[in-house]
Scaffold this active site. Structure first.
Site, mmCIF file in Angstrom:
data_model
loop_
_atom_site.group_PDB
_atom_site.id
_atom_site.type_symbol
_atom_site.label_atom_id
_atom_site.label_comp_id
_atom_site.label_asym_id
_atom_site.label_seq_id
_atom_site.Cartn_x
_atom_site.Cartn_y
_atom_site.Cartn_z
ATOM 1 N N GLY A 19 0.795 -1.235 0.000
ATOM 2 C CA GLY A 19 0.000 0.000 0.000
ATOM 3 C C GLY A 19 0.820 1.274 0.000
ATOM 4 O O GLY A 19 1.865 1.372 -0.654
ATOM 5 N N ARG B 76 4.983 -6.666 9.391
ATOM 6 C CA ARG B 76 4.606 -7.850 10.186
ATOM 7 C C ARG B 76 4.757 -9.083 9.316
ATOM 8 O O ARG B 76 4.988 -10.174 9.808
ATOM 9 C CB ARG B 76 3.153 -7.734 10.668
ATOM 10 C CG ARG B 76 2.944 -6.622 11.661
ATOM 11 C CD ARG B 76 1.533 -6.641 12.191
ATOM 12 N NE ARG B 76 0.540 -6.506 11.134
ATOM 13 C CZ ARG B 76 -0.751 -6.392 11.339
ATOM 14 N NH1 ARG B 76 -1.225 -6.411 12.577
ATOM 15 N NH2 ARG B 76 -1.594 -6.255 10.337
ATOM 16 N N ASP C 182 5.529 -5.288 15.083
ATOM 17 C CA ASP C 182 4.122 -4.932 15.237
ATOM 18 C C ASP C 182 4.130 -3.648 16.058
ATOM 19 O O ASP C 182 4.726 -3.616 17.139
ATOM 20 C CB ASP C 182 3.400 -6.077 15.970
ATOM 21 C CG ASP C 182 1.901 -5.857 16.020
ATOM 22 O OD1 ASP C 182 1.471 -4.713 16.293
ATOM 23 O OD2 ASP C 182 1.162 -6.828 15.796
ATOM 24 N N VAL C 183 3.487 -2.599 15.552
ATOM 25 C CA VAL C 183 3.576 -1.301 16.237
ATOM 26 C C VAL C 183 2.791 -1.258 17.557
ATOM 27 O O VAL C 183 2.897 -0.282 18.298
ATOM 28 C CB VAL C 183 3.167 -0.115 15.328
ATOM 29 C CG1 VAL C 183 4.112 0.020 14.148
ATOM 30 C CG2 VAL C 183 1.716 -0.213 14.880
ATOM 31 N N GLY D 282 -1.395 1.349 9.755
ATOM 32 C CA GLY D 282 -2.738 1.668 10.245
ATOM 33 C C GLY D 282 -3.747 0.626 9.820
ATOM 34 O O GLY D 282 -3.527 -0.129 8.870
ATOM 35 N N TYR E 138 -11.687 4.975 13.830
ATOM 36 C CA TYR E 138 -10.630 5.354 12.884
ATOM 37 C C TYR E 138 -10.460 6.877 12.827
ATOM 38 O O TYR E 138 -9.342 7.394 12.898
ATOM 39 C CB TYR E 138 -10.997 4.796 11.512
ATOM 40 C CG TYR E 138 -10.000 5.044 10.412
ATOM 41 C CD1 TYR E 138 -8.833 4.291 10.314
ATOM 42 C CD2 TYR E 138 -10.239 6.022 9.446
ATOM 43 C CE1 TYR E 138 -7.929 4.501 9.281
ATOM 44 C CE2 TYR E 138 -9.332 6.237 8.415
ATOM 45 C CZ TYR E 138 -8.183 5.472 8.330
ATOM 46 O OH TYR E 138 -7.287 5.685 7.305
ATOM 47 N N ILE F 83 -7.437 6.545 -1.615
ATOM 48 C CA ILE F 83 -6.262 6.101 -2.366
ATOM 49 C C ILE F 83 -6.462 4.629 -2.727
ATOM 50 O O ILE F 83 -6.972 3.852 -1.899
ATOM 51 C CB ILE F 83 -4.983 6.259 -1.495
ATOM 52 C CG1 ILE F 83 -4.874 7.684 -0.901
ATOM 53 C CG2 ILE F 83 -3.729 5.882 -2.299
ATOM 54 C CD1 ILE F 83 -4.776 8.822 -1.897
HETATM 55 N N1 NAP Z 1 -5.954 3.850 1.353
HETATM 56 C C1 NAP Z 1 -6.539 4.968 1.677
HETATM 57 O O1 NAP Z 1 -7.458 5.422 0.985
HETATM 58 C C2 NAP Z 1 -6.105 5.756 2.875
HETATM 59 C C3 NAP Z 1 -6.691 7.004 3.070
HETATM 60 C C4 NAP Z 1 -6.302 7.769 4.152
HETATM 61 C C5 NAP Z 1 -5.348 7.301 5.022
HETATM 62 N N2 NAP Z 1 -4.782 6.080 4.830
HETATM 63 C C6 NAP Z 1 -3.771 5.647 5.797
HETATM 64 O O2 NAP Z 1 -2.565 5.316 5.138
HETATM 65 C C7 NAP Z 1 -1.889 4.299 5.866
HETATM 66 C C8 NAP Z 1 -1.580 3.144 4.941
HETATM 67 O O3 NAP Z 1 -2.808 2.647 4.446
HETATM 68 P P1 NAP Z 1 -2.922 1.666 3.189
HETATM 69 O O4 NAP Z 1 -4.087 2.102 2.409
HETATM 70 O O5 NAP Z 1 -1.611 1.497 2.552
HETATM 71 O O6 NAP Z 1 -3.371 0.350 3.982
HETATM 72 P P2 NAP Z 1 -3.040 -1.176 3.776
HETATM 73 O O7 NAP Z 1 -2.782 -1.454 2.334
HETATM 74 O O8 NAP Z 1 -4.138 -1.872 4.483
HETATM 75 O O9 NAP Z 1 -1.655 -1.342 4.577
HETATM 76 C C9 NAP Z 1 -1.585 -1.117 5.954
HETATM 77 C C10 NAP Z 1 -0.164 -1.314 6.412
HETATM 78 O O10 NAP Z 1 -0.107 -1.129 7.839
HETATM 79 C C11 NAP Z 1 0.480 -2.270 8.422
HETATM 80 N N3 NAP Z 1 -0.009 -2.524 9.777
HETATM 81 C C12 NAP Z 1 -1.289 -2.625 10.194
HETATM 82 N N4 NAP Z 1 -1.335 -2.902 11.503
HETATM 83 C C13 NAP Z 1 -0.048 -2.985 11.923
HETATM 84 C C14 NAP Z 1 0.566 -3.257 13.167
HETATM 85 N N5 NAP Z 1 -0.140 -3.502 14.279
HETATM 86 N N6 NAP Z 1 1.914 -3.270 13.236
HETATM 87 C C15 NAP Z 1 2.642 -3.045 12.137
HETATM 88 N N7 NAP Z 1 2.134 -2.781 10.931
HETATM 89 C C16 NAP Z 1 0.803 -2.754 10.820
HETATM 90 C C17 NAP Z 1 0.109 -3.406 7.489
HETATM 91 O O11 NAP Z 1 0.945 -4.522 7.732
HETATM 92 P P3 NAP Z 1 0.440 -6.025 7.379
HETATM 93 O O12 NAP Z 1 0.655 -6.221 5.905
HETATM 94 O O13 NAP Z 1 1.318 -6.891 8.214
HETATM 95 O O14 NAP Z 1 -1.022 -6.093 7.757
HETATM 96 C C18 NAP Z 1 0.333 -2.736 6.144
HETATM 97 O O15 NAP Z 1 1.704 -2.690 5.831
HETATM 98 C C19 NAP Z 1 -2.790 3.908 7.035
HETATM 99 O O16 NAP Z 1 -2.397 4.584 8.196
HETATM 100 C C20 NAP Z 1 -4.160 4.390 6.571
HETATM 101 O O17 NAP Z 1 -5.000 4.657 7.642
HETATM 102 C C21 NAP Z 1 -5.146 5.291 3.766
#
Ligand code: NAP
Length: 238
Positions: A17, A38, A52-53, A81, A144, A177
Site C-alpha cells: 500500500g 509484520r 508490530d507497532v 494503520g 478510525y 487512495i
Molecule cells: N488507502 C486509503 O485510501 C487511505 C486514506 C487515508 C489514510 N490512509 C492511511 O494510510 C496508511 C496506509 O494505508 P494503506 O491504504 O496502505 O493500507 P493497507 O494497504 O491496508 O496497509 C496497511 C499497512 O499497515 C500495516 N499494519 C497494520 N497494523 C499494523 C501493526 N499492528 N503493526 C505493524 N504494521 C501494521 C500493514 O501490515 P500487514 O501487511 O502486516 O497487515 C500494512 O503494511 C494507514 O495509516 C491508513 O489509515 C489510507
C-alpha cells in the site's frame, strides 16, 4: 542536487500500500530506507525489519536493528494503520481499542523511540499518515477518525516540544487512495465517494508518497505542525 543529503528513513507498514510506495519514493531519491513489516517485505533496495507497532519491545528491537545497519533514524514515517469500520451502536470496545492502539498508540511508540536519536542529532523529520476521515469524520469510522484526528494533536504537540531541536512533525492526510484498504469497500460505496472527489478519481499511493518525501525533505525545514491533504480536493485544503 548539489546540496542533497542522504538520510536514514524508516517507514512503518512498508510491505504494501501507501507505506510501500513511500519507501520506494525515498529509495528513488537516494536515501537509506528501512521498513517495518509484520509480514512480507519492503520494496527493492530497502531493509525490512519485523515489528508490530502495538508492541513497544518489538518496536525497540526493530529500531536497534535499523540503527546498526543504516545509522540512526533521521526521517520517520508513521504509516502503519488499520480500519475496523462499524456503526457506533455495533462497534465493540475491541474494535475501538484495536484501531486506536494501532493508529495512534503505534505512532506514539515509534515516534518516542525515534526521538532519542533525533534529539541527539538535533535533526529529525516526523511524518504522520492521517486521513481525510480524521478531519471530516465518516459514518462507521468513529474509532478510525478519532485515531486519525489524534495524530494532528500529536504532531502539533511534537512541534511545540521538539521544534527548537531541528525536528519537524507534520501530518499528511490522504483522501481515497487505491490500496487494499479501499478495495475492501463495497463497489457502490466506492462509486459514491468517487462522485464527491473534485478531481474525479481515487489517488495513487505514489501521489501520497511524493508529498511525504517533500515534507520530509530539507526543502520543508520551516514547515511543522502542518496538515497536508492529498485528496483530489475532497477536503478543500483541510
Ligand atoms: N488507502 C486509503 O485510501 C487511505 C486514506 C487515508 C489514510 N490512509 C492511511 O494510510 C496508511 C496506509 O494505508 P494503506 O491504504 O496502505 O493500507 P493497507 O494497504 O491496508 O496497509 C496497511 C499497512 O499497515 C500495516 N499494519 C497494520 N497494523 C499494523 C501493526 N499492528 N503493526 C505493524 N504494521 C501494521 C500493514 O501490515 P500487514 O501487511 O502486516 O497487515 C500494512 O503494511 C494507514 O495509516 C491508513 O489509515 C489510507
Amino acid at each position: 542536487m548539489a546540496d542533497f543529503t542522504p538520510r536514514t528513513v524508516l517507514v512503518t507498514g512498508g510491505n504494501r500500500g501507501i507505506g510501500f510506495a513511500i519507501a520506494q519514493e525515498f529509495v528513488s531519491r537516494g536515501h537509506r530506507v528501512a521498513v517495518t513489516a509484520r509480514s512480507g517485505e519492503g520494496p527493492e533496495g530497502t531493509l525490512t525489519v519485523r515489528a508490530d507497532v502495538t508492541d513497544a519491545a518489538a518496536v525497540d528491537a526493530a529500531f536497534t536493528e535499523v540503527e546498526s545497519a543504516l545509522g540512526p533514524v533521521e526521517v520517520l514515517i508513521a504509516n502503519a494503520g488499520i480500519t475496523r469500520d462499524q456503526l457506533l451502536l455495533r462497534m465493540t470496545e475491541e474494535d475501538f481499542d484495536a484501531v486506536v492502539d494501532t493508529n495512534l498508540g503505534g505512532s506514539f511508540r515509534v515516534i518516542k523511540r525515534a526521538s532519542k536519536g533525533m534529539l541527539r542529532a538535533k535533526y529529525g523529520r516526523i511524518v504522520l499518515i492521517s486521513s481525510v476521515s480524521g478531519l471530516f469524520g465518516n459514518a462507521g469510522q468513529v474509532n478510525y477518525a478519532a485515531s486519525k484526528a489524534g495524530l494532528i494533536g500529536m504532531a502539533r504537540s511534537l512541534t511545540r516540544e521538539l521544534g527548537g531541536r531541528g525536528i519537524t512533525a507534520n501530518v499528511v492526510a490522504p483522501g481515497f487512495i487505491e490500496t487494499d484498504m479501499t478495495a475492501e469497500l463495497p463497489e457502490e460505496q466506492q462509486a459514491e465517494y468517487r462522485k464527491a472527489i473534485p478531481v474525479g478519481r481515487y489517488g495513487t499511493a505514489q501521489e501520497v508518497a511524493q508529498a511525504v518525501a517533500w515534507i520530509a525533505s530539507d526543502e520543508a525545514a520551516y514547515i511543522s505542525g502542518a496538515v497536508i491533504p492529498v485528496d483530489g480536493g475532497l477536503g478543500m485544503g483541510h
